[in-house]
Design a protein around this motif. Structure first.
Motif, PDB file in Angstrom:
ATOM      1  N   ILE A  18      45.147   1.799 -23.038  1.00  0.00           N
ATOM      2  CA  ILE A  18      45.734   2.990 -22.382  1.00  0.00           C
ATOM      3  C   ILE A  18      44.942   4.192 -22.711  1.00  0.00           C
ATOM      4  N   LEU A  19      44.397   4.356 -23.766  1.00  0.00           N
ATOM      5  CA  LEU A  19      43.737   5.561 -24.253  1.00  0.00           C
ATOM      6  C   LEU A  19      42.478   5.609 -23.261  1.00  0.00           C
ATOM      7  N   ALA A  20      41.674   4.560 -23.604  1.00  0.00           N
ATOM      8  CA  ALA A  20      40.216   4.451 -23.190  1.00  0.00           C
ATOM      9  C   ALA A  20      39.962   4.643 -21.682  1.00  0.00           C
ATOM     10  N   PRO A  21      40.934   4.540 -20.728  1.00  0.00           N
ATOM     11  CA  PRO A  21      40.749   5.174 -19.428  1.00  0.00           C
ATOM     12  C   PRO A  21      41.737   6.280 -19.208  1.00  0.00           C
ATOM     13  N   ALA A  22      42.594   6.513 -19.952  1.00  0.00           N
ATOM     14  CA  ALA A  22      43.342   7.277 -19.864  1.00  0.00           C
ATOM     15  C   ALA A  22      43.057   8.903 -20.137  1.00  0.00           C
ATOM     16  N   LEU A  23      42.261   8.924 -21.204  1.00  0.00           N
ATOM     17  CA  LEU A  23      41.419  10.392 -21.981  1.00  0.00           C
ATOM     18  C   LEU A  23      40.555  10.675 -20.687  1.00  0.00           C
ATOM     19  N   PRO A  24      39.315   9.671 -20.272  1.00  0.00           N
ATOM     20  CA  PRO A  24      38.479  10.348 -19.052  1.00  0.00           C
ATOM     21  C   PRO A  24      39.457  10.684 -17.920  1.00  0.00           C
ATOM     22  N   PHE A  25      40.298  10.133 -17.600  1.00  0.00           N
ATOM     23  CA  PHE A  25      41.123  10.137 -16.533  1.00  0.00           C
ATOM     24  C   PHE A  25      41.773  11.411 -16.606  1.00  0.00           C
ATOM     25  N   ALA A  26      42.189  11.936 -17.685  1.00  0.00           N
ATOM     26  CA  ALA A  26      43.082  13.044 -17.793  1.00  0.00           C
ATOM     27  C   ALA A  26      41.893  14.282 -17.807  1.00  0.00           C
ATOM     28  N   VAL A  27      41.044  14.203 -18.558  1.00  0.00           N
ATOM     29  CA  VAL A  27      39.931  15.273 -18.577  1.00  0.00           C
ATOM     30  C   VAL A  27      39.520  15.557 -17.252  1.00  0.00           C
ATOM     31  N   VAL A  28      39.085  14.342 -16.405  1.00  0.00           N
ATOM     32  CA  VAL A  28      38.432  14.852 -15.271  1.00  0.00           C
ATOM     33  C   VAL A  28      39.688  15.377 -14.255  1.00  0.00           C
ATOM     34  N   LEU A  29      40.753  14.850 -14.334  1.00  0.00           N
ATOM     35  CA  LEU A  29      41.853  15.320 -13.562  1.00  0.00           C
ATOM     36  C   LEU A  29      42.037  16.886 -13.877  1.00  0.00           C
ATOM     37  N   LEU A  30      42.132  17.166 -15.273  1.00  0.00           N
ATOM     38  CA  LEU A  30      42.365  18.618 -15.824  1.00  0.00           C
ATOM     39  C   LEU A  30      41.162  19.607 -15.337  1.00  0.00           C
ATOM     40  N   VAL A  31      40.119  19.090 -15.733  1.00  0.00           N
ATOM     41  CA  VAL A  31      38.872  19.798 -15.425  1.00  0.00           C
ATOM     42  C   VAL A  31      38.787  20.157 -13.800  1.00  0.00           C
ATOM     43  N   GLY A  32      39.097  18.958 -13.126  1.00  0.00           N
ATOM     44  CA  GLY A  32      39.130  19.095 -11.591  1.00  0.00           C
ATOM     45  C   GLY A  32      40.135  20.243 -11.246  1.00  0.00           C
ATOM     46  N   THR A  33      41.308  19.811 -11.651  1.00  0.00           N
ATOM     47  CA  THR A  33      42.503  20.671 -11.205  1.00  0.00           C
ATOM     48  C   THR A  33      42.329  22.299 -11.644  1.00  0.00           C
ATOM     49  N   VAL A  34      41.622  22.539 -12.774  1.00  0.00           N
ATOM     50  CA  VAL A  34      41.472  23.908 -13.284  1.00  0.00           C
ATOM     51  C   VAL A  34      40.633  24.421 -12.511  1.00  0.00           C
ATOM     52  N   ASN A  35      39.472  23.776 -12.087  1.00  0.00           N
ATOM     53  CA  ASN A  35      38.402  24.475 -11.446  1.00  0.00           C
ATOM     54  C   ASN A  35      38.982  24.696  -9.776  1.00  0.00           C
ATOM     55  N   PHE A  36      39.449  23.809  -9.526  1.00  0.00           N
ATOM     56  CA  PHE A  36      40.192  23.762  -8.223  1.00  0.00           C
ATOM     57  C   PHE A  36      40.970  24.927  -7.986  1.00  0.00           C
ATOM     58  N   ASN A  37      41.896  25.066  -9.265  1.00  0.00           N
ATOM     59  CA  ASN A  37      42.658  26.103  -8.993  1.00  0.00           C
ATOM     60  C   ASN A  37      42.101  27.513  -9.098  1.00  0.00           C
ATOM     61  N   LEU A  38      41.029  27.695  -9.989  1.00  0.00           N
ATOM     62  CA  LEU A  38      40.173  28.847 -10.043  1.00  0.00           C
ATOM     63  C   LEU A  38      39.597  29.382  -8.587  1.00  0.00           C
ATOM     64  N   ALA A  39      39.086  28.104  -8.183  1.00  0.00           N
ATOM     65  CA  ALA A  39      38.555  28.645  -6.869  1.00  0.00           C
ATOM     66  C   ALA A  39      39.452  28.921  -5.758  1.00  0.00           C
ATOM     67  N   ILE A  40      40.668  28.285  -5.837  1.00  0.00           N
ATOM     68  CA  ILE A  40      41.556  28.572  -4.720  1.00  0.00           C
ATOM     69  C   ILE A  40      42.133  30.028  -5.134  1.00  0.00           C
ATOM     70  N   ARG A  41      42.382  30.317  -6.149  1.00  0.00           N
ATOM     71  CA  ARG A  41      42.859  31.658  -6.632  1.00  0.00           C
ATOM     72  C   ARG A  41      41.605  32.890  -6.187  1.00  0.00           C
ATOM     73  N   GLU A  42      40.304  32.524  -6.436  1.00  0.00           N
ATOM     74  CA  GLU A  42      39.352  33.219  -6.122  1.00  0.00           C
ATOM     75  C   GLU A  42      38.983  33.667  -4.646  1.00  0.00           C
ATOM     76  N   ALA A  43      39.480  32.548  -3.902  1.00  0.00           N
ATOM     77  CA  ALA A  43      39.446  32.313  -2.500  1.00  0.00           C
ATOM     78  C   ALA A  43      40.512  33.152  -1.922  1.00  0.00           C
ATOM     79  N   THR A  44      41.587  33.140  -2.500  1.00  0.00           N
ATOM     80  CA  THR A  44      42.918  33.771  -2.243  1.00  0.00           C
ATOM     81  C   THR A  44      42.799  35.391  -2.271  1.00  0.00           C
ATOM     82  N   VAL A  45      42.308  35.695  -3.418  1.00  0.00           N
ATOM     83  CA  VAL A  45      42.195  37.019  -3.706  1.00  0.00           C
ATOM     84  C   VAL A  45      41.014  37.740  -2.823  1.00  0.00           C
ATOM     85  N   SER A  46      39.684  36.951  -2.573  1.00  0.00           N
ATOM     86  CA  SER A  46      38.953  37.557  -1.805  1.00  0.00           C
ATOM     87  C   SER A  46      39.577  37.506  -0.267  1.00  0.00           C
ATOM     88  N   ARG A  47      40.268  36.669   0.173  1.00  0.00           N
ATOM     89  CA  ARG A  47      41.158  36.739   1.410  1.00  0.00           C
ATOM     90  C   ARG A  47      41.821  37.966   1.544  1.00  0.00           C
TER      91      ARG A  47
END
Lengths: 579, 154
Positions: free
Chosen positions: A27-56
């Motif tokens: 479980i851990l072997a695939p779950a760790l990278p999966f969670a990390v990718v998902l977390l980093v992706g989500t955080v970055n996506f959120n930041l980008a959307i936030r930035e886009a929203t503010v600039s809008r």
């Protein structure tokens, strides 16, 4: 027929911990990278959307600020145009002022009225819905400012008419000839224009003055001339649009974009609730959670099923290994017993030989004594002769035992030969016929003469069938005593295999025990009555013949053991295969 | 029943003495030996027709003794005496030229019957050898020459 001592599963705990460890890593072997990718992706996506929203928001505020400013500038230009076109005297004519206002209103309906003031602040001409002509405005804030600066846009105020409005005024002429042209702007229409921003559910725009008083009404509450409960942006120095996230008076969090306009007198506020503005962020986060849950469960399910499969295979292999080990132990033990008993029998045979010789000598001497007449026949001599004969009988008995042991112990390699079951099975049946008769068991034999032969070692196959038949006898006796027992020994062809079935109507085997009947040392017989090796040896033997053995049983109905052996390929078939 | 010249070889002395007495009572000549070595020594000096030889003996075992007898006294008949467990070695003994085998514990009559068979075969053999020698003695000179040629060619 079989023992209940439940085979302890010494390794079940070990399997469980192994299972847990494998499962954890799977479980851990695939779950760790999966969670990390998902977390980093989500955080970055959120930041980008936030930035886009503010600039809008910034863009909206900027555009809007420019639009509102342009509106004010245009109205101002309208007045400039009128002042340029007409003289003070010309405008004082009532008719002219009415025409001019009509013209202006065609251009911008927000114009409410138009007034012309002389240098003393007296309203000398007025066109509009109120009766204000002759009123003196020399003390009014806006009048002083416009005379001083030549142009002015006022905040919203009540004035003589006692209704909220604001004015745009320009001054012309010098000294005593100075005059002022003033237009009133409808705050409702201005409000409508400012309000025209609609973003999302809660996006809105309004204008405050430097003191935080509403210059336009606010859709979410806040009427003209009220002081706004929030002071967001009022202390900002820059002319650029500023953004911030802050709570409003009601505690709701908003994204605020603020910008000065009208010579920094008014503050345009564009705001939207955080939840509304950042809805895409939340949506992305929800999506992330959904992916996490689905992906996570997929990983867990996959890991569980793979681990279970792995553990099952491992268990099977271990089981097989254990069985092989057991067989090896059994074989080893039998070999040891064989060697020991062979040596034992041999040692007994020598003294038996001597006793036999002594007996022969005694008999010979007695014969001579009788012949010579040294001994006369009497009851005593008769007893003596009987006793001597008894010695011979008992020696023979001992010899039979030792020979039996030696026969058992003889270690010979299996010699597989083609066996015709139609002869073999009646042979085996004959061996047990007397026992069956004693126990009142009916024996059913069926072995058709046209059965193809099997290739097997006669003694070994005999051992297997005898073992099964003896077990069947025990089961039948246990259930029926000496009446009503029935045991069948049959051989049939099934595809390219020959199946020997030993069937009984005995006690049957419980489902629980059924799995264990081939396990070495498993026996249901009382201690000392069975070794628990019989069926496991049978299993091993049949296995080594390339066959298999299976069992079907129902309690209080009976049991059938079936030995399945490959049919011998006859020489004719062989020839056909390899021409 | 004719008189036989027998030799018993076994490491059990009581078996030897009793069986010897029995056989002597039946009118046979019996020599005994408690080991293979002793048997071979006695065979060199005494006239024995049949040897009854135990397969399993300490020191020189039955099969070795059998080989020695076959080499040194090819005409003596040998009967192997074996426990059931050593039946394989008895079979091997027969392959190496033993006349027969008896399993222990054996009956004296059975033993005697086989010994007689062995003795009669030995006598038969001796007869034939005698006749063959006689034939050689009256062979034609040409045959003798041919035989000599054959030897030279080898």
């Amino acid at each position: 027929m079989i023992d209940h001592e439940p085979q302890p599963q010494p390794t079940s705990g070990a399997y469980e911990s192994l299972r847990r460890r494998i499962l954890a890593s799977m479980i851990l072997a695939p779950a760790l990278p999966f969670a990390v990718v998902l977390l980093v992706g989500t955080v970055n996506f959120n930041l980008a959307i936030r930035e886009a929203t503010v600039s809008r928001m910034v863009r909206i505020a900027e555009d809007h600020r420019n639009a509102v400013q342009a509106f004010l500038d245009e109205r101002h230009a309208d007045l400039e145009f009128v002042a340029h076109l007409w003289t003070f005297e010309g405008l004082r004519r009532e008719r002219t002022l009415a025409d001019v206002l009509a013209d202006l209103r065609r251009q911008a309906p927000a114009f409410v009225d138009l007034g012309v003031f002389d240098a003393d602040g007296v309203l000398v001409a007025y066109e509009g819905p109120y009766d204000l002509t002759g009123k003196v405005y020399s003390d009014a804030e806006w009048f002083r400012r416009v005379v001083e600066r030549g142009t002015f846009v006022s905040d919203v105020f009540l004035g003589y008419r006692n209704s909220p409005h604001f004015v745009i005024a320009i001054a012309r002429g010098e000294g005593a000839g100075r005059w002022v042209l003033r237009a009133t702007i409808d705050p409702q229409l201005f409000t409508q224009m400012v309000e025209s921003v609609h973003t999302g559910r809660t996006g809105e725009a309004y204008v405050l003055n430097r003191e935080g008083v509403f210059q336009t009404a606010r859709r979410s509450g806040g009427t003209l001339l009220e002081v706004a409960p929030e002071r967001v942006g009022l202390d900002q120095a820059s002319r650029a649009v500023a953004t911030t996230v802050a709570r409003d008076a009601g505690g709701e969090r908003f994204v605020w974009a603020t910008a000065w306009l009208n010579d920094d007198q008014w503050l345009l506020v564009v705001r939207q609730e955080v939840g509304d503005a950042f809805w895409p962020v939340r949506r992305a986060t929800y999506l992330g959670i959904v992916i996490l849950v689905i992906g996570g469960s997929a990983i867990v399910l996959l890991a569980v099923s793979m681990t279970d499969g792995l553990i099952r295979r491992l268990q099977r292999l271990d089981e097989e290994k254990r069985r092989l080990n057991q067989q090896l132990i059994v074989a080893g033990r039998l070999a040891e017993i064989g060697e020991m008993s062979a040596g034992f029998a041999h040692e007994i045979n020598n003294p038996l030989q001597i006793i036999r010789s002594e007996h022969a000598l005694i008999a010979a001497i007695l014969d001579d004594l009788f012949a010579r007449g040294d001994l006369t026949r009497s009851d005593d001599t008769a007893e003596l002769l009987d006793s001597v004969r008894q010695i011979r009988t008992q020696v023979d008995r001992c010899a039979a035992v030792t020979q039996g042991i030696l026969k058992f112990a003889r270690q010979t390699e299996p010699t597989p030969r083609e066996l015709a079951l139609s002869e073999f099975i009646p042979e085996v049946a004959a061996m047990v016929a007397s026992k069956a008769a004693v126990s009142g068991i009916a024996l059913d034999i069926a072995a058709p003469a046209d059965l193809p032969p099997v290739v097997a070692d006669r003694a070994q196959l005999q051992q297997v069938v005898l073992n099964l038949v003896n077990n069947a006898f025990d089961a039948v006796e246990q259930r029926h005593g000496t009446v009503g027992g029935r045991v069948g020994i049959t051989a049939v062809k099934n595809g390219d295999r020959i199946e020997i079935a030993v069937q009984d109507n005995g006690t049957g085997i419980s489902a629980n025990d059924l799995e264990k009947v081939f396990t070495p040392f498993f026996s249901t017989k009382p201690v000392g009555k069975g070794t628990g090796l019989g069926l496991s040896i049978c299993f091993g033997i049949v296995d080594s013949m390339g066959g298999s053995i299976r069992v079907a049983s129902e309690e209080r109905v009976g049991t059938t053991f079936t030995v399945s052996l490959p049919a011998a390929v006859s020489q004719e078939d062989e020839r056909r295969k390899t021409p | 029943m004719s008189t036989l010249n027998l030799m018993l070889v076994d490491d059990e002395e009581r078996f030897l003495s009793t069986t010897a007495k029995l056989l002597q009572r039946k009118g046979h000549q019996v020599t005994t030996a408690t080991s293979g070595q002793e048997a071979l020594e006695k065979l060199a000096t005494q006239d024995v027709e049949v040897v009854i030889l135990d397969v399993k003996m300490p020191g020189m075992d039955g099969l070795t003794v059998l080989h020695e007898i076959r080499v040194r006294f090819p005409l003596i008949g040998v009967i192997m005496l074996t426990g059931h467990g050593t039946i394989e070695s008895a079979v091997q003994g027969m392959k190496s030229g033993a006349f027969d085998f008896i399993t222990k514990p054996c009956d004296i009559d059975e033993l005697l019957a086989k010994a007689e068979e062995a003795a009669s075969r030995r006598r038969d053999l001796e007869d034939r050898i005698r006749k063959a020698r006689l034939m050689t003695a009256i062979r034609s000179p040409r045959e003798l020459v041919r035989e000599a040629d054959g030897k030279e060619r080898k």
